[in-house]
Scaffold this motif. Structure first.
Motif, PDB file in Angstrom:
ATOM      1  N   THR A 109      -2.002 -49.696  25.757  1.00  0.00           N
ATOM      2  CA  THR A 109      -2.076 -48.494  24.935  1.00  0.00           C
ATOM      3  C   THR A 109      -1.239 -47.393  25.569  1.00  0.00           C
TER       4      THR A 109
ATOM      5  N   ASN B 262      -1.405 -56.121  19.031  1.00  0.00           N
ATOM      6  CA  ASN B 262      -2.561 -55.441  19.618  1.00  0.00           C
ATOM      7  C   ASN B 262      -2.222 -54.171  20.391  1.00  0.00           C
TER       8      ASN B 262
ATOM      9  N   LYS C 288      -1.075 -50.459  21.133  1.00  0.00           N
ATOM     10  CA  LYS C 288      -1.272 -49.260  20.310  1.00  0.00           C
ATOM     11  C   LYS C 288      -0.571 -48.062  20.924  1.00  0.00           C
TER      12      LYS C 288
END
Lengths: 451, 255
Positions: free
Chosen positions: A325, A355, A357
């Motif tokens: 992330t 997946n 982000k």
């Protein structure tokens, strides 16, 4: 019990030990920091400007803090070699938060400057240190407050009026311990009028299986017409957390380049707070993050234009893969009366997996009507046509994507003004994307543990 | 070397190629002409392996191997080259690094060691001369900031470096002035041998004054509707495509 409480208790239980391992100027601010922490609740994950980073979680492990200033039996200066062929630096170390320096660190450094232990600086030059220490960092910031309460030492660089330091100062921060540890580092950089300085810091973690927290606060005072390059490179491990808060004050006519490069990390939050106090100053604030696996990088920046005719050029780029992330929060605030301000803010990201982000929040607040400002953000994937074009020339899909990711970072790397570092970074970023073991931008050998 | 049989392909669910038949032998030059939207570029993309296109039927063999089963990079290694109608800009990747990666990828495919730096630079110099490509472009990012003519010359330069057996040049003449057209065409001619072949896709007879094809194919509505010799191109230049369209459309209506 909140995560903070363990550190408050630690301080309460060892006040005199903490003080005795430090210096008066640092000790003077501990109590007010303690009071701030005592009365504060940590900003919750999801609250304004902490949308993706959980301070409570970062601070919750039972980290040891070396309040007794116990030396560990390692001398990095004796074994350390710099691996950048054309980069000659003056080398200083912090091992966890203990200060060390290379034998020849001071060769080639000019008269009229101090570089070394912050504690020693505070003892030798209490008046100078007291005039700057804690004057720029916001004590209400939990990272700053915790750092101020516990910091016993760190690095101080003081460049006197008119002194130009040609040789870059390199500070290698090494985390090395058998048990979870928090290193509390404090950095103070003072550039008097017309002075020049280049700094490169490299963060390393030696023990990949041990949890570390690097808690650092950096204060930079750039006075009239001074010039500073500050390159901050993190190459740690997935179990390393880093909370860094940098505060910058720029006087009239200053030129600053600040570059935050995250090649390897675990959980990182880097804050940049800059304030233009005089006219005709400039700040180039650049950064990049290469994040894969479960790594997390959160950049927060706040740049305030109080005076006119100043220029900010801000660019942060991320490449995210796997479950990583990234977050970017940037605010440029132009105060009323800051005419002829030029401020550009840009955040560009590539998300390479389903997946991964990215959270991006660019912001401009403008209270003056004679300015040139822009901000933008874009998050996307690699261009299919570029990949195909390269494949028709025989490059594998993997190689094509690798080259494109490297190319994506090229403008951030090319903004580096230390020649040896720039070339080295191109190579390191290439290796980073290729997934091979990498060592610090400037160094190998002693620090080059497998990541 | 190339045998295309009843090739069908689509993009985003829309069928563009509706049964292409084409055979190319070493030493030959073929031209594919046809009105806009007839499927010329799609054919080149499908033969080069652009994953955006889906082959829905038919086959393509390249030296007896199933071309359609190969990844685009393998097609390149095996000797297929596509000169793009719109060469792609790749900011941040220098031409010289790009070419080195390409050359060494091919050598690796054939089990050879990477080329030495000296040999590589020497080769780059030689190949550059073929298309009179400025040395400065080599250090620049791939196609970034290149003029239209430089981009097309750069395509032929890459073709010279990779030494393909079959080159498909997709509208290499579009966007070129007369001088650039001559340089590009001469480059193609210099690279021509009895062992390699070229397919030029073009709208105009102009290019064919320089690159002399033995076969002219007219592509319309996703099929090759007419094949002839060099005279066909001249006839097209004179009469346009309408008579062919009419002929094909009439046949469709009657059939």
């Amino acid at each position: 019990m909140s995560a903070l409480q363990q550190y408050i208790d630690l301080y309460n239980g060892h006040k005199s030990l903490v003080d005795s391992g430090s210096a008066q100027v640092l000790n003077d601010l501990r109590h007010s920091a303690y009071e701030v922490l005592r009365d504060m609740e940590l900003p919750a994950k999801g609250s304004e400007n902490y949308e993706t980073t959980d301070l409570e979680e970062i601070l919750s492990p039972d980290y040891g803090v070396n309040v007794g200033r116990v030396n560990i039996d390692v001398n990095p200066a004796a074994t350390f070699h710099c691996g950048v062929p054309s980069l000659s630096t003056s080398l200083f170390f912090s091992v966890n938060d203990l200060y060390a320096e290379a034998n020849d660190a001071r060769l080639g450094l000019p008269e009229g400057m101090y570089v070394g232990s912050l504690r020693q600086f505070a003892i030798n030059h209490p008046e100078i240190c007291g005039r700057y220490y804690g004057r720029c960092a916001d004590i209400k910031n939990p990272v700053v407050a915790l750092n101020t309460m516990l910091a016993q030492d760190g690095i101080a660089i003081w460049v006197k009026r008119g002194v130009k330091v040609d040789k870059p100062i390199q500070i290698v921060n090494i985390l090395q311990n058998g048990a979870p540890l928090m290193a509390v580092r404090r950095v103070l950089v003072i550039l008097e009028e017309d002075s020049e300085l280049k700094v490169l810091t490299c963060d390393h973690t030696q023990n990949p299986d041990v949890e570390f927290l690097a808690l650092q606060t950096i204060e930079i005072f750039a006075e009239r017409n001074s010039r500073l390059d500050y390159y901050d490179l993190e190459e740690s491990t997935e179990k390393t957390s880093r909370l860094s808060a940098m505060y910058v004050r720029e006087g009239e006519g200053c030129e600053l380049v600040i570059d935050g490069i995250t090649l390897y990390n675990g959980t990182t939050r880097n804050e940049y707070h800059a304030l233009f106090e005089g006219e005709n100053a400039s700040l180039h604030l650049y950064g990049m993050g290469i994040e894969d696996r479960c790594r997390h990088l959160d950049t927060y920046s706040r740049i305030e234009h109080k005076k006119g005719n100043c220029k900010t050029d801000e660019l942060f780029k991320y490449v995210l893969d796997d479950d990583a992330t990234g977050a970017f929060t940037g605010l440029i605030k132009v105060e009323q009366g800051a005419d002829k301000t030029e401020a550009y803010q840009n955040n560009r990201n590539i998300v390479g997996s389903d997946n991964a982000k990215m959270f991006s929040k660019p912001q401009l607040e403008i209270y003056d009507d004679d300015v040139k400002c822009s901000h933008g953000t874009a998050t996307g994937q690699l261009d299919d046509m570029q990949v195909f074009y390269m494949r028709t020339r025989g490059l594998s899909e993997h190689t094509a994507k690798l080259l494109l990711k490297q190319a994506f970072m090229a403008d951030v790397i090319d903004a580096v003004r230390l020649p040896g570092l720039k070339e080295r970074l191109h190579l390191l970023v290439e290796r980073r994307f290729a997934g091979s073991v990498s060592s610090c931008a400037a160094c190998n050998s002693a620090c080059g543990s497998d990541k | 070397m190339l045998k295309v049989n009843n090739l069908h392909a689509e993009i985003n669910g829309k069928e563009i190629l509706k049964g292409i038949n084409l055979e190319v032998r070493p030493g030959e030059v073929h031209a594919i002409m046809g009105p806009n939207g007839s499927g010329k570029s799609t054919l080149s993309m499908v033969l080069a392996g652009n994953p955006a296109y889906t082959v829905t039927g038919g086959s393509a063999e390249f030296y007896g191997k199933d071309l359609l089963a190969m990844a685009p990079e393998v097609r390149s290694h095996e000797g297929l080259f596509l000169g793009f109608q719109y060469p792609v800009e790749i900011p941040g990747v220098s031409m010289v690094n790009f070419m080195r990666a390409a050359v060494n990828a091919k050598r690796e495919y054939f089990g050879e060691p990477p080329m030495s730096a000296t040999d590589f630079l020497k080769m780059m110099r030689e190949k550059r001369a073929i298309v009179e490509l400025d040395n400065k472009l080599a250090s620049r990012s791939v196609n970034e900031g290149f003029s239209g003519g430089e981009k097309k010359r750069n395509e032929i330069f890459q073709m010279a470096v990779l030494e393909p057996k079959l080159s498909i040049l997709d509208e290499t003449d579009s966007g070129l002035d007369i001088d650039a057209l001559r340089v590009v065409a001469e480059g193609v001619n210099k690279l021509k041998s009895e062992n390699n072949a070229t397919i030029v896709i073009t709208h105009y007879q102009r290019l064919l004054d320089y690159i002399k094809p033995e076969f002219i194919h007219i592509l319309y509505k996703g099929r090759i509707v007419m094949t002839g010799g060099p005279d066909l191109a001249l006839e097209l230049e004179e009469r346009g495509y309408d008579w062919i369209k009419q002929q094909v459309d009439n046949e469709e209506n009657n059939g």
